[in-house]
Design a protein around this motif. Structure first.
Motif, mmCIF file in Angstrom:
data_model
loop_
_atom_site.group_PDB
_atom_site.id
_atom_site.type_symbol
_atom_site.label_atom_id
_atom_site.label_comp_id
_atom_site.label_asym_id
_atom_site.label_seq_id
_atom_site.Cartn_x
_atom_site.Cartn_y
_atom_site.Cartn_z
ATOM 1 N N VAL A 1 0.516 -0.792 0.412
ATOM 2 C CA VAL A 1 0.291 0.331 0.080
ATOM 3 C C VAL A 1 0.510 1.385 -0.027
ATOM 4 C CG1 VAL A 1 -1.518 1.566 1.012
ATOM 5 C CG2 VAL A 1 -2.005 -0.749 0.602
ATOM 6 N N GLY A 2 0.747 2.339 -1.194
ATOM 7 C CA GLY A 2 1.422 3.868 -1.437
ATOM 8 C C GLY A 2 0.598 5.017 -0.941
ATOM 9 N N ILE A 3 1.194 5.925 -0.491
ATOM 10 C CA ILE A 3 1.135 7.025 -0.604
ATOM 11 C C ILE A 3 2.147 8.395 -1.071
ATOM 12 C CG2 ILE A 3 1.383 7.453 1.785
ATOM 13 C CD1 ILE A 3 -1.018 9.296 2.072
ATOM 14 N N ASN A 4 1.921 9.188 -1.975
ATOM 15 C CA ASN A 4 2.917 10.369 -2.606
ATOM 16 C C ASN A 4 1.985 11.382 -1.301
ATOM 17 O OD1 ASN A 4 3.216 8.697 -4.201
ATOM 18 N ND2 ASN A 4 2.520 10.025 -6.201
ATOM 19 N N TYR A 5 3.648 12.247 -1.117
ATOM 20 C CA TYR A 5 3.041 13.725 -0.594
ATOM 21 C C TYR A 5 4.092 14.404 -2.083
ATOM 22 C CZ TYR A 5 2.185 12.733 3.924
ATOM 23 O OH TYR A 5 2.007 12.896 5.306
ATOM 24 N N THR A 6 2.790 15.505 -2.196
ATOM 25 C CA THR A 6 3.541 16.499 -3.187
ATOM 26 C C THR A 6 4.023 17.858 -3.179
ATOM 27 O OG1 THR A 6 1.585 14.864 -4.758
ATOM 28 C CG2 THR A 6 1.969 17.055 -5.398
ATOM 29 N N PHE A 7 4.653 18.175 -4.115
ATOM 30 C CA PHE A 7 4.774 19.697 -3.421
ATOM 31 C C PHE A 7 5.377 20.528 -4.435
ATOM 32 C CE2 PHE A 7 7.025 16.326 -0.372
ATOM 33 C CZ PHE A 7 6.750 17.283 0.310
ATOM 34 N N LYS A 8 5.067 21.795 -4.255
ATOM 35 C CA LYS A 8 5.266 22.440 -5.554
ATOM 36 C C LYS A 8 6.655 23.327 -5.855
ATOM 37 C CE LYS A 8 1.804 25.778 -6.589
ATOM 38 N NZ LYS A 8 0.665 26.965 -7.014
ATOM 39 N N GLY A 9 7.348 23.513 -6.495
ATOM 40 C CA GLY A 9 8.352 23.918 -6.966
ATOM 41 C C GLY A 9 8.392 25.285 -7.155
ATOM 42 N N ARG A 10 10.089 25.401 -7.325
ATOM 43 C CA ARG A 10 10.308 27.046 -7.725
ATOM 44 C C ARG A 10 10.978 26.987 -8.867
ATOM 45 N NH1 ARG A 10 10.657 30.528 -3.271
ATOM 46 N NH2 ARG A 10 10.823 29.007 -1.471
ATOM 47 N N GLN A 11 10.799 26.271 -9.445
ATOM 48 C CA GLN A 11 11.351 26.213 -11.201
ATOM 49 C C GLN A 11 10.993 24.942 -11.346
ATOM 50 O OE1 GLN A 11 15.414 25.491 -10.813
ATOM 51 N NE2 GLN A 11 15.763 26.901 -9.447
ATOM 52 N N ALA A 12 10.635 24.296 -13.748
ATOM 53 C CA ALA A 12 9.939 24.196 -13.752
ATOM 54 C C ALA A 12 10.233 22.549 -13.188
ATOM 55 C CB ALA A 12 10.245 24.767 -15.928
ATOM 56 N N THR A 13 9.544 21.468 -13.665
ATOM 57 C CA THR A 13 9.197 20.688 -13.079
ATOM 58 C C THR A 13 9.487 19.560 -14.582
ATOM 59 O OG1 THR A 13 7.216 19.633 -12.770
ATOM 60 C CG2 THR A 13 8.871 20.260 -10.814
ATOM 61 N N LEU A 14 8.935 18.403 -14.874
ATOM 62 C CA LEU A 14 8.056 17.698 -16.068
ATOM 63 C C LEU A 14 6.933 18.027 -16.020
ATOM 64 C CD1 LEU A 14 9.858 13.979 -16.047
ATOM 65 C CD2 LEU A 14 10.131 15.833 -18.225
ATOM 66 N N ASN A 15 5.988 18.715 -15.166
ATOM 67 C CA ASN A 15 4.476 19.425 -15.595
ATOM 68 C C ASN A 15 4.777 20.355 -17.030
ATOM 69 O OD1 ASN A 15 3.950 18.038 -13.265
ATOM 70 N ND2 ASN A 15 3.504 19.830 -12.476
ATOM 71 N N GLN A 16 5.538 21.425 -16.645
ATOM 72 C CA GLN A 16 5.672 22.385 -18.038
ATOM 73 C C GLN A 16 6.273 21.940 -19.357
ATOM 74 O OE1 GLN A 16 6.326 23.048 -14.577
ATOM 75 N NE2 GLN A 16 4.566 23.677 -14.834
ATOM 76 N N LEU A 17 6.867 20.148 -19.037
ATOM 77 C CA LEU A 17 7.284 19.505 -20.277
ATOM 78 C C LEU A 17 6.182 19.211 -21.143
ATOM 79 C CD1 LEU A 17 9.277 19.703 -22.416
ATOM 80 C CD2 LEU A 17 9.903 18.035 -21.302
ATOM 81 N N LEU A 18 5.104 18.435 -20.439
ATOM 82 C CA LEU A 18 3.904 17.308 -20.748
ATOM 83 C C LEU A 18 3.070 17.549 -20.733
ATOM 84 C CD1 LEU A 18 5.505 14.377 -17.813
ATOM 85 C CD2 LEU A 18 5.800 14.610 -21.331
ATOM 86 N N ARG A 19 2.636 19.025 -19.589
ATOM 87 C CA ARG A 19 1.683 19.614 -19.965
ATOM 88 C C ARG A 19 1.323 20.605 -21.655
ATOM 89 N NH1 ARG A 19 -3.098 20.187 -16.121
ATOM 90 N NH2 ARG A 19 -4.511 22.296 -16.947
ATOM 91 N N PRO A 20 1.480 21.705 -21.961
ATOM 92 C CA PRO A 20 1.567 21.826 -23.158
ATOM 93 C C PRO A 20 1.161 21.662 -24.033
ATOM 94 C CG PRO A 20 3.516 23.132 -21.919
ATOM 95 C CD PRO A 20 3.480 22.064 -21.087
#
Length: 538
Positions: free
Chosen positions: A295-314
């Motif tokens: 059984v697992g869980i994620n802890y999620t954080f907002k960063g100060r610089q681009a992560t893969l979000n900014q590459l995979l989303r647009p």
């Protein structure tokens, strides 16, 4: 009725291996029955495409558990592969063998031949490690294992440094001399494509004239003469077929389908089967019981610089990574979402790690209905540190609901149902925050998004991980191996207790769960089980 030497039910992580091994010498005729279809699909072959297969009924059984009190009443989604390669065709591809002590415990429980020293040759034989062979690793085997160190997101290095600052050693190979520590995960891919057992084992073997593979073939019943399995009944395109097994029937359906088919065939808890009108061939209360899962869980954080979000989303980012993948077989789409991870102990007194870590350089907090939004992450720079327990004490069960083979069985996971598992998880999530608080990550983090800074007390942390935790897709032990028929389903040679001509070769036979991802151990079980069959029929 056409007859084969061996009938294998299930072309999954173990079944593909068994099919290749039993057909290799050309002496035996082998039939493989697979309920699903082809693995030749773009999002199956593309490593990060498993986000698209997470709910796809064309390749996924899409099981759902009963509402689970341990998970705040949630009914957990259980994806399992329904295609050639089984779950090895839709999993996250992280290549972990487990801790040597896990297997030594199997052997100590009365299962000779299953210690780590016994199994290491099998692990090495199935592997083609990109780093080459050494004392621990193999080369030249069917499954290529890729080193992703040069391809992971730069934020991964911050995670490794932070974990080291929190007291964990950096480990270059979790399958080497030691498991504990943090490092880059190796994955089962080759040249940017998923290395499932269908690709590694089954498709090369399908060129042999003595191997036949039937897809779209739902096994509905094992047929017995007295106590011997002699045939399998299956449905294909609405027509019922029967095929005979001159030597053995081998169940490789996995931890859900193998106990389900046994019960449908009259092998299982007698009282439950009789109540459903199923004629009992052999009573064994362990069939479908002793279910273990991580059984697992994620802890999620907002960063100060681009992560893969900014590459995979647009759209332009999707176009860029798509061109990278199509033309070069590289970039984020050629990897697992779990770039790195590790293993640690919540209590220094433990003899080996009891928790696994996962690092993801992107986040998917914003839900997207009917899809796992790996390819559509959050619009802000996010990343996650996840964890799962390695050897939980909670136990569940899988039991058929009726005589209908198309009706999904009742899955009772009983996650986090013991005080021990809850205490362990509480200590583990606190350690995740400790990693995030180290200088290497703290200077990058703007805020914790999930569960958020307001969740601080033990009571609130427990409530949070009950609400947000779920399976990490490693169910085992529903047909567990052991010498005592009163406590197990198969003997140490994987023969079903009390019956003849019937074996089970898949993760359902694990006497207990292993410390880590279960795909490599499932493939090893296919290799080891096939070797036993060949020895017994030489």
């Amino acid at each position: 009725m056409q007859t084969y030497d061996f009938i294998i039910v299930g072309a999954g992580s173990a079944g593909c291996v068994v099919a290749e091994r039993l057909s290799a010498n050309g002496r035996f005729s082998v039939l493989v029955l697979e309920a699903g279809g082809t693995d030749r699909r773009f999002f199956v072959q593309m490593p990060l495409g498993y986000g698209k297969t997470f709910y796809d009924p064309k390749v996924n059984w899409n099981y759902k558990t009963e509402p689970d009190p341990g998970l705040a009443g949630n009914a957990d989604h259980w994806p399992r592969g329904k295609l050639l390669g089984g779950s090895s065709s839709i999993n996250a591809m992280v290549w972990i063998r487990g801790h040597p002590a896990d297997y030594d415990a199997w052997a100590a429980a009365g299962n000779p031949g299953w210690s780590f020293a016994d199994l290491l040759p099998a692990f090495k034989a199935i592997e083609d490690n990109a780093a080459g062979a050494d004392r621990w690793r193999g080369s030249g085997g069917p499954v290529h294992v890729t080193d992703c160190s040069a391809a992971v997101h730069p934020l991964t290095k911050r995670y490794l440094t932070a974990a080291e600052q929190a007291g964990l050693p950096v480990n270059p190979d979790f399958n080497g001399a030691s498991q504990e520590g943090v490092g880059i995960y190796q994955i089962s891919t080759r040249n940017g494509r998923r290395m499932s057992t269908a690709r590694a084992f089954l498709r090369p073997a399908m060129k042999r004239p003595n191997l036949r593979v039937e897809t779209g073939a739902l096994a509905t019943k094992i047929l017995f003469e007295g106590r011997r399995a002699v045939a399998v009944e299956y449905d294909r395109n609405g027509t019922t077929h029967r095929v005979g097994a001159a030597r053995e029937v081998v169940l490789s359906g996995g931890s859900v389908n193998s106990p389900q088919l046994l019960q449908l065939s009259g092998v299982g808890p007698a009282g439950h089967l009789k109540a459903l009108g199923i004629e009992v061939v052999h009573s064994n209360d362990n069939v479908g019981r002793n279910l273990e899962d991580h059984v697992g869980i994620n802890y999620t954080f907002k960063g100060r610089q681009a992560t893969l979000n900014q590459l995979l989303r647009p759209w332009w980012g999707k176009l860029w990574v798509g061109m990278q993948y199509v033309f070069l077989r590289s970039g984020p789409l050629s990897l697992s979402m779990n770039n790195a991870g590790g293993f640690f102990r919540t209590d220094p007194a433990l003899d080996r790690p009891n928790m696994q870590l996962y690092f993801q350089a992107f986040s998917t907090v914003i839900p997207k209905t009917g899809e796992r939004p790996i390819l559509t992450p959050d619009p802000w720079p996010g990343f996650s540190i996840g964890l799962s327990n390695c050897r939980p004490s909670s136990r569940g069960e899988i039991l058929v609901r009726s005589k209908d083979p198309r009706e999904y069985p009742r899955i009772v996971a009983n996650a986090l149902s013991t005080d021990e598992d809850v205490a362990e998880m509480l200590a583990a999530v606190k350690f995740v925050r400790r990693i995030a608080a180290q200088p290497a990550l703290a200077e990058f983090i703007v805020e914790e998004i999930l569960p958020g800074p307001s969740i601080t007390s033990d009571e609130d942390l427990i409530q949070d991980f009950r609400k947000r935790s779920g399976t990490v897709y490693h169910p085992v032990s529903t047909c567990r191996m052991g010498p005592d028929p009163a406590r197990s389903v198969v003997d140490p040679r994987l023969r079903v207790h009390g019956l003849e001509g019937l074996r089970i070769i898949d993760a359902s036979i694990f006497p207990g769960n292993i410390s880590g991802n279960t795909n490599a151990p499932s493939i090893m079980t296919g290799w080891k089980g096939a070797q036993m069959v060949l020895e017994d029929w030489k």
